[in-house]
Design a protein around this motif. Structure first.
Motif, PDB file in Angstrom:
ATOM      1  N   ALA A  12       0.832  -1.192   0.000  1.00  0.00           N
ATOM      2  CA  ALA A  12       0.000   0.000   0.000  1.00  0.00           C
ATOM      3  C   ALA A  12       0.872   1.249   0.000  1.00  0.00           C
ATOM      4  N   THR A  13       0.256   2.376  -0.296  1.00  0.00           N
ATOM      5  CA  THR A  13       1.006   3.623  -0.208  1.00  0.00           C
ATOM      6  C   THR A  13       1.311   3.916   1.246  1.00  0.00           C
ATOM      7  N   ALA A  14       2.341   4.682   1.479  1.00  0.00           N
ATOM      8  CA  ALA A  14       2.779   4.977   2.851  1.00  0.00           C
ATOM      9  C   ALA A  14       1.666   5.619   3.663  1.00  0.00           C
ATOM     10  N   ALA A  15       0.893   6.484   3.045  1.00  0.00           N
ATOM     11  CA  ALA A  15      -0.157   7.194   3.771  1.00  0.00           C
ATOM     12  C   ALA A  15      -1.220   6.249   4.323  1.00  0.00           C
ATOM     13  N   SER A  16      -1.401   5.108   3.680  1.00  0.00           N
ATOM     14  CA  SER A  16      -2.438   4.176   4.132  1.00  0.00           C
ATOM     15  C   SER A  16      -1.901   3.152   5.129  1.00  0.00           C
ATOM     16  N   ARG A  17      -0.647   3.302   5.567  1.00  0.00           N
ATOM     17  CA  ARG A  17      -0.038   2.345   6.483  1.00  0.00           C
ATOM     18  C   ARG A  17       0.378   3.019   7.790  1.00  0.00           C
ATOM     19  N   PRO A  18      -0.569   3.601   8.534  1.00  0.00           N
ATOM     20  CA  PRO A  18      -0.173   4.314   9.746  1.00  0.00           C
ATOM     21  C   PRO A  18       0.510   3.421  10.771  1.00  0.00           C
ATOM     22  N   ASN A  19       0.073   2.187  10.919  1.00  0.00           N
ATOM     23  CA  ASN A  19       0.714   1.283  11.867  1.00  0.00           C
ATOM     24  C   ASN A  19       2.164   1.030  11.459  1.00  0.00           C
ATOM     25  N   GLY A  20       2.386   0.794  10.200  1.00  0.00           N
ATOM     26  CA  GLY A  20       3.741   0.598   9.705  1.00  0.00           C
ATOM     27  C   GLY A  20       4.585   1.836   9.914  1.00  0.00           C
ATOM     28  N   ARG A  21       3.998   2.988   9.722  1.00  0.00           N
ATOM     29  CA  ARG A  21       4.706   4.253   9.948  1.00  0.00           C
ATOM     30  C   ARG A  21       5.105   4.374  11.408  1.00  0.00           C
ATOM     31  N   ASP A  22       4.180   4.068  12.285  1.00  0.00           N
ATOM     32  CA  ASP A  22       4.471   4.159  13.722  1.00  0.00           C
ATOM     33  C   ASP A  22       5.590   3.200  14.119  1.00  0.00           C
ATOM     34  N   VAL A  23       5.519   1.974  13.639  1.00  0.00           N
ATOM     35  CA  VAL A  23       6.554   0.986  13.949  1.00  0.00           C
ATOM     36  C   VAL A  23       7.893   1.462  13.384  1.00  0.00           C
ATOM     37  N   PHE A  24       7.865   1.981  12.151  1.00  0.00           N
ATOM     38  CA  PHE A  24       9.085   2.522  11.555  1.00  0.00           C
ATOM     39  C   PHE A  24       9.686   3.629  12.420  1.00  0.00           C
ATOM     40  N   LEU A  25       8.868   4.589  12.807  1.00  0.00           N
ATOM     41  CA  LEU A  25       9.371   5.720  13.593  1.00  0.00           C
ATOM     42  C   LEU A  25       9.942   5.280  14.931  1.00  0.00           C
ATOM     43  N   GLN A  26       9.320   4.288  15.543  1.00  0.00           N
ATOM     44  CA  GLN A  26       9.752   3.836  16.864  1.00  0.00           C
ATOM     45  C   GLN A  26      10.919   2.853  16.834  1.00  0.00           C
TER      46      GLN A  26
END
Length: 106
Positions: A12-26
């Protein structure tokens, strides 16, 4: 993923993956933003090219089992496989999106 800089395999596009974004940031950003321990930087498509050629499953195997200087799941055994996969999909989608933006700016 295709080397042609187009996502595949249901990424999916990055914008539609908030959980993945959060895991990435953390868990992932500390190395994959600045290239710590030779980690490929999200902002550098060329550094990801050889990894993307291994396909999604090859990259997921590296994330889940560890590879080189990266321990399994980036060293956080408490994240689930699903979270690690979401973070991987997020990272790859950002690599592709940033590369497209860079190409468009040229």
């Amino acid at each position: 993923w295709m080397v042609s800089r187009v996502p595949m395999d249901g990424v999916a596009t990055a914008a539609s993956r908030p959980n993945g974004r959060d895991v990435f940031l953390q868990n992932c950003a500390k190395c994959h933003v600045n290239g710590v321990a030779q980690a490929p930087r999200v902002s550098n498509h060329a550094e990801w090219e050889p990894r993307l050629q291994n396909g999604r499953q090859g990259l997921l195997n590296s994330v889940l089992r560890g590879k080189g200087g990266m321990p399994p799941k980036g060293g956080n055994a408490s994240i689930t496989d699903e979270q690690a996969i979401a973070a991987t999909d997020y990272i790859v989608s950002r690599v592709i999106e940033l590369d497209h933006e860079a190409q468009a700016a040229q």
